[in-house]
Write a protein that holds these residues in place. Structure first.
Motif, short mmCIF file in Angstrom:
data_model
loop_
_atom_site.label_atom_id
_atom_site.label_comp_id
_atom_site.label_asym_id
_atom_site.label_seq_id
_atom_site.Cartn_x
_atom_site.Cartn_y
_atom_site.Cartn_z
N ILE A 115 -8.76 2.59 -6.69
CA ILE A 115 -7.79 1.76 -5.99
C ILE A 115 -7.32 2.46 -4.72
O ILE A 115 -7.07 1.82 -3.69
CB ILE A 115 -6.60 1.44 -6.91
CG1 ILE A 115 -7.04 0.47 -7.99
CG2 ILE A 115 -5.42 0.86 -6.13
CD1 ILE A 115 -6.01 0.25 -9.06
N LEU A 116 -7.21 3.78 -4.77
CA LEU A 116 -6.67 4.55 -3.65
C LEU A 116 -7.57 4.50 -2.43
O LEU A 116 -7.08 4.43 -1.30
CB LEU A 116 -6.46 6.00 -4.09
CG LEU A 116 -5.62 6.88 -3.19
CD1 LEU A 116 -4.22 6.32 -3.08
CD2 LEU A 116 -5.59 8.30 -3.72
N ILE A 117 -8.88 4.50 -2.61
CA ILE A 117 -9.82 4.51 -1.48
C ILE A 117 -9.68 3.25 -0.62
O ILE A 117 -9.49 3.35 0.60
CB ILE A 117 -11.26 4.74 -1.98
CG1 ILE A 117 -11.40 6.17 -2.52
CG2 ILE A 117 -12.27 4.49 -0.86
CD1 ILE A 117 -12.68 6.44 -3.25
N ILE A 123 3.71 -0.09 6.40
CA ILE A 123 3.16 0.88 5.44
C ILE A 123 3.90 0.77 4.10
O ILE A 123 3.27 0.78 3.03
CB ILE A 123 3.25 2.31 6.00
CG1 ILE A 123 2.39 2.46 7.25
CG2 ILE A 123 2.85 3.34 4.95
CD1 ILE A 123 0.93 2.20 7.06
N LEU A 124 5.22 0.63 4.12
CA LEU A 124 5.98 0.50 2.88
C LEU A 124 5.62 -0.78 2.13
O LEU A 124 5.53 -0.77 0.89
CB LEU A 124 7.48 0.55 3.17
CG LEU A 124 8.03 1.90 3.63
CD1 LEU A 124 9.51 1.78 3.97
CD2 LEU A 124 7.80 2.96 2.56
N LEU A 125 5.39 -1.85 2.85
CA LEU A 125 4.96 -3.09 2.20
C LEU A 125 3.58 -2.93 1.55
O LEU A 125 3.36 -3.41 0.44
CB LEU A 125 4.94 -4.25 3.20
CG LEU A 125 6.30 -4.79 3.61
CD1 LEU A 125 6.15 -5.81 4.72
CD2 LEU A 125 7.02 -5.40 2.42
N LEU A 126 2.68 -2.26 2.24
CA LEU A 126 1.36 -2.01 1.66
C LEU A 126 1.46 -1.14 0.41
O LEU A 126 0.79 -1.40 -0.60
CB LEU A 126 0.44 -1.36 2.69
CG LEU A 126 -0.07 -2.25 3.81
CD1 LEU A 126 -0.78 -1.42 4.87
CD2 LEU A 126 -0.99 -3.31 3.26
N LEU A 127 2.29 -0.10 0.47
CA LEU A 127 2.49 0.76 -0.70
C LEU A 127 3.07 -0.03 -1.87
O LEU A 127 2.62 0.11 -3.01
CB LEU A 127 3.43 1.92 -0.35
CG LEU A 127 2.83 3.09 0.38
CD1 LEU A 127 3.92 4.02 0.88
CD2 LEU A 127 1.87 3.84 -0.52
N SER A 128 4.06 -0.86 -1.58
CA SER A 128 4.68 -1.66 -2.64
C SER A 128 3.68 -2.62 -3.26
O SER A 128 3.61 -2.74 -4.49
CB SER A 128 5.85 -2.46 -2.07
OG SER A 128 6.80 -1.60 -1.51
N LEU A 129 2.93 -3.30 -2.44
CA LEU A 129 1.93 -4.24 -2.94
C LEU A 129 0.90 -3.53 -3.81
O LEU A 129 0.55 -4.00 -4.90
CB LEU A 129 1.25 -4.96 -1.78
CG LEU A 129 0.18 -5.97 -2.15
CD1 LEU A 129 0.79 -7.12 -2.93
CD2 LEU A 129 -0.52 -6.48 -0.92
N SER A 130 0.42 -2.40 -3.36
CA SER A 130 -0.57 -1.65 -4.14
C SER A 130 0.02 -1.18 -5.47
O SER A 130 -0.63 -1.24 -6.50
CB SER A 130 -1.08 -0.46 -3.35
OG SER A 130 -1.77 -0.90 -2.23
N GLY A 131 1.25 -0.71 -5.43
CA GLY A 131 1.90 -0.26 -6.67
C GLY A 131 2.08 -1.39 -7.66
O GLY A 131 1.85 -1.22 -8.86
N VAL A 135 -5.38 2.76 7.25
CA VAL A 135 -5.99 3.23 8.50
C VAL A 135 -6.25 2.05 9.44
O VAL A 135 -5.92 2.10 10.63
CB VAL A 135 -7.28 4.02 8.22
CG1 VAL A 135 -8.08 4.25 9.48
CG2 VAL A 135 -6.95 5.35 7.55
N ILE A 136 -6.80 0.98 8.92
CA ILE A 136 -7.09 -0.20 9.74
C ILE A 136 -5.79 -0.81 10.26
O ILE A 136 -5.68 -1.16 11.44
CB ILE A 136 -7.92 -1.24 8.95
CG1 ILE A 136 -9.33 -0.69 8.70
CG2 ILE A 136 -7.97 -2.57 9.68
CD1 ILE A 136 -10.14 -1.49 7.72
N SER A 137 -4.78 -0.92 9.39
CA SER A 137 -3.50 -1.48 9.81
C SER A 137 -2.85 -0.60 10.88
O SER A 137 -2.32 -1.12 11.87
CB SER A 137 -2.57 -1.59 8.59
OG SER A 137 -1.30 -2.02 8.98
N SER A 138 -2.92 0.71 10.71
CA SER A 138 -2.34 1.62 11.70
C SER A 138 -3.08 1.50 13.03
O SER A 138 -2.45 1.50 14.09
CB SER A 138 -2.42 3.06 11.20
OG SER A 138 -1.73 3.21 9.99
N LEU A 139 -4.39 1.40 12.96
CA LEU A 139 -5.18 1.26 14.19
C LEU A 139 -4.83 -0.04 14.92
O LEU A 139 -4.65 -0.04 16.14
CB LEU A 139 -6.67 1.30 13.85
CG LEU A 139 -7.63 1.20 15.03
CD1 LEU A 139 -7.50 2.44 15.91
CD2 LEU A 139 -9.06 1.05 14.54
#
Length: 144
Positions: A28-30, A85-93, A37-41
């Motif tokens: 899941i982490l990969i 980034i926090l939203l992505l982390l929350s969604l993944s969690g 990375v894509i979102s940051s770019l």
């Protein structure tokens, strides 16, 4: 009133089960890192585009105002980046939690019950909707 299959039993995971969870977490982490990375770019490229298109010059009349506007613009963009980034982390969690809670742990519980059940029917909680059909089929096969 909870029946035998609905009570949650405290079970300590074996080394093999922990390695299964670790492997699942890494898988899941990969993609998660790739999405970050894509979102940051994309956010960085969007920032560059907006800075090129924005007009922060006032022809040298009040340079302090221009510097304040530019720093405020960049600060707002950094806040948007951090929230993204926090939203992505929350969604993944949340996805990881539901996947483990509703699928992986019930399958591990079924495996343990198959090992130790003998001739008894396997029972799982009524809330484990994903594995109910599997348990019914296993119990039918065991009856034969």
């Amino acid at each position: 009133m909870k029946t035998q299959g609905e009570k949650r039993k405290k079970v300590f995971m074996s080394g093999k089960e922990l390695s299964i969870l670790r492997n699942l977490f890494i898988k899941i982490l990969i993609p998660f890192v790739a999405v970050i990375v894509i979102s940051s770019l994309l956010l960085f490229l969007g920032l560059q585009f907006l800075i090129q298109k924005a007009n922060f010059c006032n022809y040298g009349i009040a340079p302090a105002t221009v510097l304040f506007s530019v720093s405020q613009f960049i600060l707002i963009y950094v806040v948007i980046f951090i929230v993204n980034i926090l939203l992505l982390l929350s969604l993944s969690g949340i996805i990881f939690y539901f996947m483990v809670h509703d699928l992986v742990f019930p399958i591990m519980r079924i495996t343990e019950e198959l090992k130790s059940a003998g001739d008894k029917a396997i029972q799982v909680r009524k809330t484990d909707m994903f594995v109910q059909p599997l348990v019914r089929l296993i119990n039918k096969l065991r009856e034969k």
